[in-house]
Enzyme design. Structure first.
Site, PDB file in Angstrom:
ATOM      1  N   LYS A  99     -57.569  48.575  -8.922  1.00  0.00           N
ATOM      2  CA  LYS A  99     -59.018  48.654  -8.720  1.00  0.00           C
ATOM      3  C   LYS A  99     -59.552  47.389  -8.060  1.00  0.00           C
ATOM      4  O   LYS A  99     -59.007  46.306  -8.275  1.00  0.00           O
ATOM      5  CB  LYS A  99     -59.726  48.796 -10.067  1.00  0.00           C
ATOM      6  N   LYS A 182     -59.354  13.191 -13.993  1.00  0.00           N
ATOM      7  CA  LYS A 182     -59.983  14.186 -14.850  1.00  0.00           C
ATOM      8  C   LYS A 182     -61.133  13.568 -15.636  1.00  0.00           C
ATOM      9  O   LYS A 182     -61.069  12.401 -16.028  1.00  0.00           O
ATOM     10  CB  LYS A 182     -58.943  14.762 -15.822  1.00  0.00           C
ATOM     11  N   HIS A 320     -56.889  23.643  -3.529  1.00  0.00           N
ATOM     12  CA  HIS A 320     -56.288  23.213  -4.796  1.00  0.00           C
ATOM     13  C   HIS A 320     -54.757  23.349  -4.700  1.00  0.00           C
ATOM     14  O   HIS A 320     -54.253  24.211  -3.991  1.00  0.00           O
ATOM     15  CB  HIS A 320     -56.826  24.116  -5.903  1.00  0.00           C
TER      16      HIS A 320
HETATM   17 MG    MG Z   1     -59.499  21.076  -9.990  1.00  0.00          MG
END
Ligand code: MG
Length: 387
Positions: A99, A182, A320
């Site tokens: 789908k 991060k 990424h």
């Molecule tokens: Mg990232």
């Protein structure tokens, strides 16, 4: 050219790193081989790829749904006019009976096979994949050598600011002009201490991007945006949930610096919605969709076209996943640049020794295809898969 077999193997990532949301120590990646009926040097010509990094392996979906559909398809339906395998046709065959919408793990599963078809085509033509990709997309002379930055700065058990400084200084010494670290895994004040150390090591905010991995709601996202606003950072990545386009828009209205997002959008319609509703600013923001997570290069090229239709240049695309697949795609399509994971996410992350890092740019080697066989650690896994 026909596909006679498709193999897959789940390969664990090495190392213990975490971002604000995910601990990667249990992650695996699907390594895929598309075996053709063309014989070279006594062996079948075989394309190899994987489903990027950061999602789990897709063995079940590959074995139970996608691979059987490819092998059951009329071989002629998988070929282009030149009689060679057509990656777009292979993708269509994999998606029979699926789908629309809900683009989750099957997008990564399909990507591994679709990208292995590109590796197969490049090996057939005995050229690096970026050359094949450039020609297929009407780009005559790809500029070899694309901007690169080192993605690291993960949260590691027992490590703090001194270890972060040493890690980033190491990237700088190896020739990476910029890094990404991060945020969102510690309280704001602690993250700011990490960030200020990073800016100092890199000689200014333009050498440092931060990645919240979708962790923040609007209040936290805005609080971090305000705290970081004076640092002149390279970009603020994935502030909130990847599908909360309104949150992205609201932060973009307040945060002056560049915002990066898109790595968790796996389809062109999702990217269309980001471009329509996410407050993307064409003069500064960065889009990070990743072919290896999103059905492969066929769908990724559609995403780039959508960006351009919305006035966002392809140089705003920094996919990424710092690995060889995206290095060739960035080079072949003339995108903004690549990330790299030196020493992280082995054996898939980072580049092979024949890739040249110089003046803040990285260029792929000359090996045919994506050159995955030239990467120590990965070469052994490929040998295991195709044996
Ligand atoms: Mg990232």
């Amino acid at each position: 050219m026909r596909i006679v077999e498709v193999r897959e193997l789940s390969v664990p990532l090495r190392g213990q790193v975490s971002n604000a949301v995910v601990d990667f120590s249990g992650h695996e990646v699907s390594l895929v081989a598309v075996v053709s009926d063309v014989v070279r040097g006594g062996r079948p010509l075989t394309g190899v790829a994987f489903n990027s990094i950061g999602r789990h392996a897709q063995g079940g979906i590959l074995r139970e749904r996608l691979i059987p559909r490819v092998l059951a398809a009329d071989p002629g339906s998988l070929q282009g006019d030149d009689g060679r395998i057509d990656p777009t046709a292979v993708l269509s065959a994999m998606l029979v009976g699926e789908k629309p919408g809900g683009h989750g793990d099957r997008a990564a599963a399909a990507a591994a096979v679709e990208l292995a078809c590109w590796d197969l085509l490049a090996k057939h033509d005995q050229e690096p994949a970026y050359a094949t990709i450039a020609r297929a997309h009407g780009r005559r002379e790809p500029r070899v050598g694309v901007p690169v930055y080192a993605a690291g700065g993960y949260y590691r058990p027992g490590e703090g600011v001194p270890e972060l400084r040493a890690e980033l200084a190491g990237y700088r010494e190896r020739g990476y002009p910029a890094v990404k670290i991060k945020i969102g895994g510690l309280p704001l004040a602690d993250d700011m201490a990490r960030l200020e150390a990073a800016v100092e090591v890199m000689g200014g905010g333009q050498g440092v991007a931060v990645d919240a991995n979708g962790r923040f709601g609007p209040d936290e996202g805005l609080a971090y945006g305000r705290a970081m606003s004076g640092l002149g950072l390279r970009w603020f990545e994935e502030v909130g949930d990847p599908l909360d386009f309104d949150l992205n828009r609201r932060v973009a209205e307040v945060y002056d610096g560049a915002i990066a997002t898109g790595e968790n959008l796996f389809s062109a319609p999702d990217v269309q919605n980001l471009l329509r509703y996410g407050g993307i600013r064409p003069d500064r923001d960065i889009l990070q969709m990743d072919a290896g997570l999103s059905y492969g290069l066929t769908e990724y090229a559609r995403m780039i076209s959508l960006m351009e239709a919305h006035g966002v240049e392809r140089t705003a695309a920094f996919p990424h996943g710092g690995h060889l697949l995206n290095l060739h795609i960035v080079t072949g399509l003339g995108l903004g640049g690549c990330e790299a994971y030196p020493g992280v996410f082995e054996p898939f992350g980072g580049y092979s020794p024949d890739c040249l890092l110089e003046d803040g740019r990285i260029q792929p080697g000359d090996a045919p295809g994506f050159g995955l066989e030239a990467k120590p650690g990965l070469a052994e896994e490929i040998a295991r898969l195709v044996a």
